[in-house]
Structure formats: structure tokens, C-alpha cells
Design an enzyme around this catalytic site. Structure first.
Site, mmCIF file in Angstrom:
data_model
loop_
_atom_site.group_PDB
_atom_site.id
_atom_site.type_symbol
_atom_site.label_atom_id
_atom_site.label_comp_id
_atom_site.label_asym_id
_atom_site.label_seq_id
_atom_site.Cartn_x
_atom_site.Cartn_y
_atom_site.Cartn_z
ATOM 1 C CG ASP A 160 -3.502 3.803 8.549
ATOM 2 O OD1 ASP A 160 -4.410 3.094 8.085
ATOM 3 O OD2 ASP A 160 -2.857 3.481 9.569
ATOM 4 C CG HIS A 216 1.511 2.523 15.022
ATOM 5 N ND1 HIS A 216 2.513 1.691 14.587
ATOM 6 C CD2 HIS A 216 0.364 1.966 14.584
ATOM 7 C CE1 HIS A 216 1.990 0.682 13.914
ATOM 8 N NE2 HIS A 216 0.679 0.822 13.910
#
Ligand code: GLP
Length: 261
Positions: A67, A138
Site C-alpha cells: 500500500d 485491516h
């Protein structure tokens, strides 16, 4: 999922690094998925040690970060492409251009996300993906409530995640970006092996849901229950809300024997 509760961060790092090293030795041109955050640092330290000892080489390997923040200056030290370079990839022998991260500073982040997903596919997919977990469950930056089959996409950070990550931004939540590009849960699940490292009591709720809760978009990491080859390494604090500890221990010992460790 294969779950182990180990004695220290160093031991977790060593066991995780050995799994990455095993993949790399069997396939020198492996594609390795990298996570940022503090939990994988001992893992990266151990890989650096193994590289320096001449036991492994990344000369034919490629890497893809999970990410990246959207809206940070590309030279910002906490941009994940700079973070991973600093703590790991610049200290081993990846070839020039072999370490990839989403283009968080692209004018069109939606395009950049699609492009990144295509790049991972074109590289043949990820052989082993390193993961941490956020206190809200997450993985990558796939926040609660998203699609369980998402591809790489633009996501928006929860206040909890921004509070957790403020420590990298002088403790100031206002400096933490609000958006990111993250590999989707569907993208992550295509990796051939997942290795997750988790430490600290702040992760105990997320770990309980991950290991013993129902699969739910409210705890995105629970999608890993569908993965055929996922290993989760915990310290005592992260494991503190798990039940059936005896079985977890027996199953891990059995898995270790099967793997010849
Ligand atoms: C960040 C990253 C995740 C990471 C998580 C946990 O939000 N996007 O990939 O797993 O934080 O970080 P830490 O290991 O520092 O607790």
C-alpha cells in the site's frame, strides 16, 4: 490458517524470515509482497542478516509493497516506498527498479491503483506476502466495510488507523493522510503464501476476530481464513484474547513437523 504464539518479536521475525528465505531459495526470481508498519521490522532485520551472511540473495527477485499513502510528497520519509527502502530493500541486493509501490502521488490515483494491480499480475503474482494487521483488523490498508474481493483500489483511513499511524508523523493526526492506495483483499488473497506477524496487546481484539471470529468485512483480515497457506505469528500479548490455546499449540507443532522444521 496456521497460528503460532512465540516468545519474542525476535523469534517471530526469525520464523517469518525463514519462511520468506525458503521461498527465495526454491525460486530465486520470487515475487515478494512487502508490508510496512513496525511489526515486520525484525523480519526484515533477519532477512538482511541472512543476506549479509551470504545465505540468500534478492538479485533475481522482485517486490511489491502492499500500500501507499495518497497525497504525501513522494520524497516524504514516511511515504511507504521510502520507508521500505530505508528499513529493508536498500540493505539487500534487489536489482534497480525491482521494488514496486503504488504511485500514491499520481494525478489519477484510481488509474494508478488499476495499473498496480495489472503490474502484480504481469509479474506472475506474489509468491509470499508479508502482512501486519491494523488494530481495526485491516490488512494492507483495507479498512472495515470494504469488499472482501476488492482489487487494488483507493481507500480511506479510519480515525483509528490515523491515530495509530500518527506516531510516524510527529504524533500529529492532522499530518496523517486520509487516503491511500492499497492492494485489495482479492489481490492479497491471490498470493501463494501469506505470512502475518503481529505483536502487542493493541492487536488482541483484531487477532481474536482473525483467528476465531466469523469472516466479516468489518474485520477485513478474517478473509485470510479462506487462504490455503496462511501463517500467523503472534506474541503472547497479541494472542491474549484467544481461546483453545492448547489446540493452537498442538496444531502448530504438527504443522512444523509436516514442514520438516
Ligand atoms: C499500517 C499498514 C499496514 C500495517 C499496519 C500495522 O496501517 N498499512 O500494512 O500492517 O499499519 O502496523 P504496525 O505493524 O506498525 O502496527
Amino acid at each position: 490458517m496456521h497460528v503460532a504464539v512465540l516468545g519474542s518479536e525476535e523469534e517471530i521475525g526469525k520464523v517469518a524470515a525463514d519462511r520468506v528465505a525458503k521461498v527465495l531459495k526454491a525460486k530465486p526470481n520470487a515475487v515478494i509482497g512487502l508490508a510496512t508498519g513496525s511489526s515486520p521490522l525484525p523480519l526484515y532485520q533477519d532477512l538482511i542478516r541472512q543476506y549479509q551472511a551470504g545465505e540468500i540473495s534478492f538479485a533475481k527477485a522482485q517486490a511489491f509493497c502492499l500500500d501507499e499513502y495518497v497525497g504525501l510528497d513522494p520524497d516524504h520519509p514516511e511515504a511507504y516506498r521510502n520507508f521500505i527502502k530505508r528499513v529493508f530493500t536498500s540493505q539487500v541486493d534487489f536489482p534497480q527498479g525491482a521494488v514496486n509501490a503504488p504511485q500514491g502521488a499520481a494525478a489519477d490515483p484510481v488509474w494508478a491503483a488499476d495499473e498496480y494491480d495489472a503490474q502484480i499480475r504481469a509479474a506472475g503474482g506474489v509468491d509470499i506476502q508479508v502482512l501486519g494487521i491494523g488494530s481495526d483488523g485491516h490488512i494492507g490498508f483495507n479498512e472495515p466495510g470494504g469488499s472482501l474481493t476488492s482489487r487494488t483500489h483507493v481507500d480511506f483511513l479510519t480515525d483509528q488507523t490515523r491515530r495509530d499511524n500518527a506516531r510516524f508523523f510527529e504524533g500529529n493526526i492532522d499530518q496523517v493522510p486520509t487516503a491511500c492506495i492499497t492492494q485489495g483483499l482479492g489481490t492479497i488473497m491471490e498470493a501463494r503464501e501469506l505470512i502475518m506477524v503481529v505483536t502487542g496487546a493493541g492487536k488482541a481484539d483484531a487477532v481474536r476476530e482473525l483467528v476465531q471470529g466469523p469472516v466479516s468485512a468489518q474485520w477485513p483480515a478474517t478473509i485470510m481464513q479462506f487462504h490455503n497457506r496462511a501463517v500467523v505469528l503472534l506474541d503472547e500479548a497479541a494472542a491474549s484474547k484467544l481461546s483453545d490455546r492448547e489446540h493452537i499449540q498442538d496444531a502448530w507443532e504438527g504443522f512444523q513437523r509436516l514442514e520438516g522444521n
